[in-house]
Write an enzyme that holds these catalytic residues in place. Structure first.
Site, PDB file in Angstrom:
ATOM      1  N   ASP A 166       0.862  -1.166   0.000  1.00  0.00           N
ATOM      2  CA  ASP A 166       0.000   0.000   0.000  1.00  0.00           C
ATOM      3  C   ASP A 166       0.909   1.230   0.000  1.00  0.00           C
ATOM      4  O   ASP A 166       2.113   1.114   0.282  1.00  0.00           O
ATOM      5  CB  ASP A 166      -0.880  -0.044   1.250  1.00  0.00           C
ATOM      6  CG  ASP A 166      -1.687   1.219   1.448  1.00  0.00           C
ATOM      7  OD1 ASP A 166      -2.405   1.616   0.513  1.00  0.00           O
ATOM      8  OD2 ASP A 166      -1.582   1.810   2.531  1.00  0.00           O
ATOM      9  N   ASP A 209      -0.233   5.157   0.924  1.00  0.00           N
ATOM     10  CA  ASP A 209      -0.526   6.120   1.991  1.00  0.00           C
ATOM     11  C   ASP A 209      -0.662   5.417   3.342  1.00  0.00           C
ATOM     12  O   ASP A 209      -1.471   4.500   3.486  1.00  0.00           O
ATOM     13  CB  ASP A 209      -1.825   6.867   1.689  1.00  0.00           C
ATOM     14  CG  ASP A 209      -1.766   7.612   0.372  1.00  0.00           C
ATOM     15  OD1 ASP A 209      -1.396   8.794   0.386  1.00  0.00           O
ATOM     16  OD2 ASP A 209      -2.075   7.006  -0.671  1.00  0.00           O
TER      17      ASP A 209
END
Length: 221
Positions: free
Chosen positions: A14, A16
């Protein structure tokens, strides 16, 4: 090497809240978009709890907070476009890597492990942020929240990544900071690893029962 990597042939991250703290820039854009509409800006602390489901959901939460009720579709469309316009001006001005991220990515790449990025952020913002942080050469595939018809927590993006590289999901690892990452990874048949420092709507990510947790990605290597 961390035991979670035993037998792993592909690592998907991922963005953020996992690799970068992007909330300062996201909050600036959210505040500006709401100010344009004559609404009170929420500020960074509130925005930090709203990140993780893509920019449209982010603005939906911001509008509901400002209005005290659900917004109309028309207002949401205006607010979302305002956010995109403001964010596009400089999506990496105050976005920073978390400690240990660069070292971990460098080591994994040097070991020859293919790396992928799956984020719910609009895909147009991925390359500028990676370039600003000097990470543009680390990932063999990057998917944004608008790259496919589905986004996390739907497992489709992770299944797409595994198929793209021709690697069995059982030999893939999903690394993230939220329940959406862990749910997507589990549903796709990936092994899952969580970091506790990111954005998970105010709840500990350990409650999502990832296969392992590390305080810093440096622990991977």
């Amino acid at each position: 090497m961390h035991p979670i990597l035993d037998g792993i042939e592909l690592v998907t991250f991922d963005l953020d809240g996992t690799l970068v703290d992007s909330v300062p820039d996201l909050a600036t854009a959210v505040d500006a978009a709401l100010t344009d509409l004559g609404l009170p800006p929420p500020g960074e602390a509130r925005v930090r709890d709203w990140v993780g489901n893509g920019s449209l959901k982010l603005m939906e939460r911001a509008l509901e907070d400002a209005l005290g009720r659900a917004s109309s579709d028309a207002l949401l469309t205006r607010a979302h476009q305002g956010f995109l316009d403001h964010y596009a001006r400089d999506p990496s001005a105050h976005t920073r890597l978390y400690g240990g991220v660069r070292e971990a990515l460098d080591a994994l790449r040097d070991w020859g492990l293919p790396l992928a990025l799956v984020t719910n952020k609009p895909s147009a913002f991925i390359a500028p942020i990676l370039e600003a942080l000097g990470l543009q050469g680390h990932f063999g595939l990057c998917l944004g929240g608008d790259s496919l018809a589905q986004k996390k927590p739907d497992p489709a993006p992770l299944r797409h990544v595994a198929a793209h590289f021709g690697i069995s999901p059982a030999a893939c690892l999903m690394v993230g900071d939220s329940r959406h990452d862990i749910e997507a990874g589990r549903a796709a048949g990936f092994r899952t690893l969580a970091v506790p420092y990111g954005y998970n709507h105010g709840e500990p990510v350990v409650l999502s029962r990832p296969d392992a947790v590390v305080e810093s990605l440096w622990e991977l290597v």
